[in-house]
Scaffold this motif. Structure first.
Motif, PDB file in Angstrom:
ATOM      1  N   GLN A  67      -3.943  -9.814  -1.353  1.00 53.15           N
ATOM      2  CA  GLN A  67      -3.609 -10.586  -2.676  1.00 53.15           C
ATOM      3  C   GLN A  67      -4.039 -10.196  -3.818  1.00 53.15           C
ATOM      4  O   GLN A  67      -4.423  -9.090  -4.542  1.00 53.15           O
ATOM      5  CB  GLN A  67      -4.792 -11.571  -2.559  1.00 53.15           C
ATOM      6  N   PRO A  68      -3.225 -10.433  -4.808  1.00 55.28           N
ATOM      7  CA  PRO A  68      -3.119  -9.978  -6.271  1.00 55.28           C
ATOM      8  C   PRO A  68      -3.538 -10.208  -6.802  1.00 55.28           C
ATOM      9  O   PRO A  68      -4.654 -11.581  -6.893  1.00 55.28           O
ATOM     10  CB  PRO A  68      -1.870 -11.124  -6.586  1.00 55.28           C
ATOM     11  N   GLN A  69      -4.866  -9.411  -7.991  1.00 58.51           N
ATOM     12  CA  GLN A  69      -5.743  -9.390  -8.507  1.00 58.51           C
ATOM     13  C   GLN A  69      -5.200  -9.832 -10.006  1.00 58.51           C
ATOM     14  O   GLN A  69      -5.401  -9.270 -11.148  1.00 58.51           O
ATOM     15  CB  GLN A  69      -5.997  -7.980  -8.673  1.00 58.51           C
ATOM     16  N   ASP A  70      -4.897 -11.806  -9.934  1.00 53.70           N
ATOM     17  CA  ASP A  70      -4.467 -12.095 -11.003  1.00 53.70           C
ATOM     18  C   ASP A  70      -4.833 -13.350 -10.994  1.00 53.70           C
ATOM     19  O   ASP A  70      -4.967 -14.435  -9.435  1.00 53.70           O
ATOM     20  CB  ASP A  70      -2.794 -12.607 -10.778  1.00 53.70           C
ATOM     21  N   ILE A  94      -2.323  -1.496  -2.392  1.00 48.73           N
ATOM     22  CA  ILE A  94      -1.024  -2.491  -2.445  1.00 48.73           C
ATOM     23  C   ILE A  94      -1.232  -3.891  -2.276  1.00 48.73           C
ATOM     24  O   ILE A  94      -1.935  -4.460  -1.278  1.00 48.73           O
ATOM     25  CB  ILE A  94       0.383  -1.732  -1.782  1.00 48.73           C
ATOM     26  N   ASN A  95      -0.737  -4.734  -3.143  1.00 45.44           N
ATOM     27  CA  ASN A  95      -1.608  -5.715  -3.374  1.00 45.44           C
ATOM     28  C   ASN A  95       0.240  -6.653  -3.016  1.00 45.44           C
ATOM     29  O   ASN A  95       1.122  -6.062  -3.752  1.00 45.44           O
ATOM     30  CB  ASN A  95      -1.806  -6.288  -5.102  1.00 45.44           C
ATOM     31  N   THR A  96       0.572  -7.847  -2.467  1.00 50.19           N
ATOM     32  CA  THR A  96       1.677  -8.829  -2.556  1.00 50.19           C
ATOM     33  C   THR A  96       1.824  -9.635  -3.737  1.00 50.19           C
ATOM     34  O   THR A  96       0.791  -9.226  -4.911  1.00 50.19           O
ATOM     35  CB  THR A  96       1.207  -9.636  -2.018  1.00 50.19           C
ATOM     36  N   GLY A  97       2.999  -9.621  -4.490  1.00 47.16           N
ATOM     37  CA  GLY A  97       3.620 -10.088  -5.841  1.00 47.16           C
ATOM     38  C   GLY A  97       3.140 -11.335  -5.820  1.00 47.16           C
ATOM     39  O   GLY A  97       2.429 -11.988  -5.504  1.00 47.16           O
ATOM     40  N   THR A  98       3.069 -12.265  -7.700  1.00 47.75           N
ATOM     41  CA  THR A  98       3.140 -13.137  -7.903  1.00 47.75           C
ATOM     42  C   THR A  98       4.518 -14.262  -8.036  1.00 47.75           C
ATOM     43  O   THR A  98       5.657 -13.927  -7.894  1.00 47.75           O
ATOM     44  CB  THR A  98       1.878 -14.039  -8.953  1.00 47.75           C
ATOM     45  N   VAL A  99       4.216 -15.500  -8.134  1.00 53.22           N
ATOM     46  CA  VAL A  99       5.046 -16.382  -7.923  1.00 53.22           C
ATOM     47  C   VAL A  99       5.819 -16.607  -9.524  1.00 53.22           C
ATOM     48  O   VAL A  99       6.741 -16.640 -10.067  1.00 53.22           O
ATOM     49  CB  VAL A  99       5.007 -18.144  -8.030  1.00 53.22           C
ATOM     50  N   GLN A 100       4.679 -16.125 -10.663  1.00 47.86           N
ATOM     51  CA  GLN A 100       5.277 -15.234 -12.448  1.00 47.86           C
ATOM     52  C   GLN A 100       6.249 -14.304 -12.646  1.00 47.86           C
ATOM     53  O   GLN A 100       7.142 -14.446 -13.209  1.00 47.86           O
ATOM     54  CB  GLN A 100       3.765 -15.203 -13.339  1.00 47.86           C
ATOM     55  N   ASP A 122       3.393  -7.279  -8.081  1.00 49.84           N
ATOM     56  CA  ASP A 122       5.344  -7.487  -8.714  1.00 49.84           C
ATOM     57  C   ASP A 122       5.746  -6.082  -9.248  1.00 49.84           C
ATOM     58  O   ASP A 122       6.991  -5.931 -10.142  1.00 49.84           O
ATOM     59  CB  ASP A 122       5.439  -8.146  -9.717  1.00 49.84           C
ATOM     60  N   CYS A 123       4.425  -4.903  -8.637  1.00 54.23           N
ATOM     61  CA  CYS A 123       4.974  -3.307  -8.818  1.00 54.23           C
ATOM     62  C   CYS A 123       6.796  -3.174  -7.741  1.00 54.23           C
ATOM     63  O   CYS A 123       6.534  -3.856  -7.069  1.00 54.23           O
ATOM     64  CB  CYS A 123       4.487  -2.456  -8.130  1.00 54.23           C
ATOM     65  N   ARG A 124       7.538  -2.308  -8.480  1.00 50.40           N
ATOM     66  CA  ARG A 124       8.413  -1.733  -7.631  1.00 50.40           C
ATOM     67  C   ARG A 124       9.091  -0.511  -7.624  1.00 50.40           C
ATOM     68  O   ARG A 124       9.315   0.065  -9.201  1.00 50.40           O
ATOM     69  CB  ARG A 124      10.123  -2.611  -9.028  1.00 50.40           C
ATOM     70  N   LEU A 125       9.417  -0.222  -6.521  1.00 45.21           N
ATOM     71  CA  LEU A 125       9.322   2.078  -6.529  1.00 45.21           C
ATOM     72  C   LEU A 125      10.084   1.736  -5.790  1.00 45.21           C
ATOM     73  O   LEU A 125      10.476   0.957  -4.351  1.00 45.21           O
ATOM     74  CB  LEU A 125       8.211   1.994  -5.892  1.00 45.21           C
ATOM     75  N   GLY A 126      10.945   2.810  -6.793  1.00 44.16           N
ATOM     76  CA  GLY A 126      11.907   3.127  -5.143  1.00 44.16           C
ATOM     77  C   GLY A 126      12.154   4.374  -4.687  1.00 44.16           C
ATOM     78  O   GLY A 126      10.768   4.337  -4.538  1.00 44.16           O
ATOM     79  N   ASP A 127      12.840   5.234  -4.263  1.00 41.28           N
ATOM     80  CA  ASP A 127      12.617   6.287  -3.356  1.00 41.28           C
ATOM     81  C   ASP A 127      12.675   8.003  -3.911  1.00 41.28           C
ATOM     82  O   ASP A 127      12.329   7.708  -5.548  1.00 41.28           O
ATOM     83  CB  ASP A 127      13.856   6.336  -2.905  1.00 41.28           C
ATOM     84  N   LEU A 137      -1.324   1.377 -11.123  1.00 42.06           N
ATOM     85  CA  LEU A 137      -0.117   0.822 -11.452  1.00 42.06           C
ATOM     86  C   LEU A 137      -0.675  -0.941 -12.117  1.00 42.06           C
ATOM     87  O   LEU A 137      -0.926  -1.699 -11.045  1.00 42.06           O
ATOM     88  CB  LEU A 137       1.068   1.045 -10.592  1.00 42.06           C
ATOM     89  N   ALA A 138      -0.622  -1.490 -13.530  1.00 35.09           N
ATOM     90  CA  ALA A 138      -0.562  -2.337 -13.793  1.00 35.09           C
ATOM     91  C   ALA A 138       0.315  -3.715 -12.985  1.00 35.09           C
ATOM     92  O   ALA A 138       1.901  -2.525 -12.304  1.00 35.09           O
ATOM     93  CB  ALA A 138      -0.900  -2.119 -14.733  1.00 35.09           C
ATOM     94  N   GLY A 139       0.449  -4.424 -12.880  1.00 34.44           N
ATOM     95  CA  GLY A 139       1.113  -5.149 -12.370  1.00 34.44           C
ATOM     96  C   GLY A 139       2.810  -5.591 -12.904  1.00 34.44           C
ATOM     97  O   GLY A 139       2.829  -5.165 -14.616  1.00 34.44           O
ATOM     98  N   HIS A 140       3.505  -5.343 -12.200  1.00 29.99           N
ATOM     99  CA  HIS A 140       4.746  -5.731 -12.706  1.00 29.99           C
ATOM    100  C   HIS A 140       5.743  -4.707 -13.414  1.00 29.99           C
ATOM    101  O   HIS A 140       6.221  -4.264 -13.941  1.00 29.99           O
ATOM    102  CB  HIS A 140       5.381  -6.364 -13.607  1.00 29.99           C
ATOM    103  N   VAL A 141       5.137  -2.975 -12.700  1.00 31.52           N
ATOM    104  CA  VAL A 141       5.304  -2.018 -13.364  1.00 31.52           C
ATOM    105  C   VAL A 141       6.902  -1.753 -12.579  1.00 31.52           C
ATOM    106  O   VAL A 141       6.971  -1.500 -11.375  1.00 31.52           O
ATOM    107  CB  VAL A 141       4.810  -1.246 -13.079  1.00 31.52           C
ATOM    108  N   HIS A 142       7.838  -0.380 -13.481  1.00 27.15           N
ATOM    109  CA  HIS A 142       9.013  -0.450 -12.304  1.00 27.15           C
ATOM    110  C   HIS A 142       8.899   0.778 -12.156  1.00 27.15           C
ATOM    111  O   HIS A 142       9.018   1.943 -13.344  1.00 27.15           O
ATOM    112  CB  HIS A 142      10.553  -0.978 -12.672  1.00 27.15           C
ATOM    113  N   LEU A 143       9.303   1.921 -11.186  1.00 26.22           N
ATOM    114  CA  LEU A 143       9.215   3.260 -10.803  1.00 26.22           C
ATOM    115  C   LEU A 143      10.744   3.160 -10.801  1.00 26.22           C
ATOM    116  O   LEU A 143      11.407   2.968 -10.049  1.00 26.22           O
ATOM    117  CB  LEU A 143       8.617   3.623 -10.684  1.00 26.22           C
TER     118      LEU A 143
END
Length: 262
Positions: A67-70, A94-100, A122-127, A137-143
């Protein structure tokens, strides 16, 4: 049947390919799906609505899909998706996302995630990403694709790191790092472009030279961001194969909400 150690606890509802290997004392929950050729090490816990692709190696003691640490999280069935060919080392969380956000944490393909890394909700990591030991990586980070974050790098929530960018050891990122840029320090400052990484990926000398021009316009000419973007746009057509790099930079700068490292 999957090769499941007799001490592992795998929920009967979990969907594991017949070629999956599960080590001693691992725990796998009912909403987990794992693709062909993936190995799960001893004492791993994989839970939540988690989908893991093919040929991943998950080492011992990793926690995947928790579960997310939120504190706003209220038990919604949010998800984690992990692609193919990733390596996830010891004590990674590695945590799952949130509805926010969109309710999804996602990791792409061929990523190398070293020990003690935390990938928040809610992190999004590419390839082709490398996260060295203890990257946080804090929440909602995109790489973006091909990002390399040095050991003990910390990224503020909603932070973004563009494709082919890199950070030095113990970097603190409170602002976005544009594509191709190497940053370091606490707080982070732009230092150069990731020239060696680009060479290894087959970028031509002409293409790298144009990327250096973009860097100089952003960081070495004393220009405002608006003026730098105008001059970067004027580089289109100088090196045909680099027009996509210009577009990548412009798209990133247009959507930057936290400002960029300076």
């Amino acid at each position: 049947m999957a090769a499941i150690h007799p001490t592992a606890l795998v929920d009967p509802k979990a969907q594991l390919d017949s070629s999956v290997s599960v080590g001693p004392y691992a725990v796998i929950g009912p909403h987990v799906r794992i693709g062909a050729g993936t190995t799960v090490g001893a004492h791993c816990v994989i839970e939540g609505h988690t989908t893991i692709g093919q040929d991943n190696r998950i080492f011992q003691f990793a926690s995947v899909g928790a579960q997310p640490q939120d504190k706003k999280y209220a038990g919604e069935p949010t998800r984690l998706e992990i692609g193919d060919g990733n390596t996830i080392r010891e004590f990674v969380t590695i945590n799952t996302g949130t509805v926010q956000d969109e309710g999804l944490t996602r990791i792409g393909h061929d990523c190398w995630i070293m020990a003690y890394v935390h990938i928040a909700h809610d992190c999004r990591l590419g390839d082709h990403i490398i996260l060295a030991n203890a990257v946080q990586l804090a929440g909602h980070v995109h790489l973006g694709d091909w990002v390399f974050l040095g050991g003990l790098t910390g990224v503020h929530q909603f932070g973004r790191v563009g494709a082919h960018a890199m950070t030095a050891f113990q970097t603190r990122l409170a602002q976005d790092v544009p594509p191709f840029v190497t940053a370091g320090g606490n707080p982070a400052e732009a230092q150069s472009i990731n020239a060696e990484g680009l060479k290894r990926r087959g970028f031509s000398p002409e293409r790298i030279t144009l990327i250096k021009q973009m860097y100089r316009l952003l960081y070495r000419q004393g220009l405002t961001l608006h003026a730098a973007r105008q001059q970067i746009d004027a580089l289109r057509g100088e090196v045909a194969e680099a027009d996509a790099d210009i577009a990548l930079m412009q798209d990133f700068l247009t959507s930057a909400t936290r400002g960029i490292v300076r």
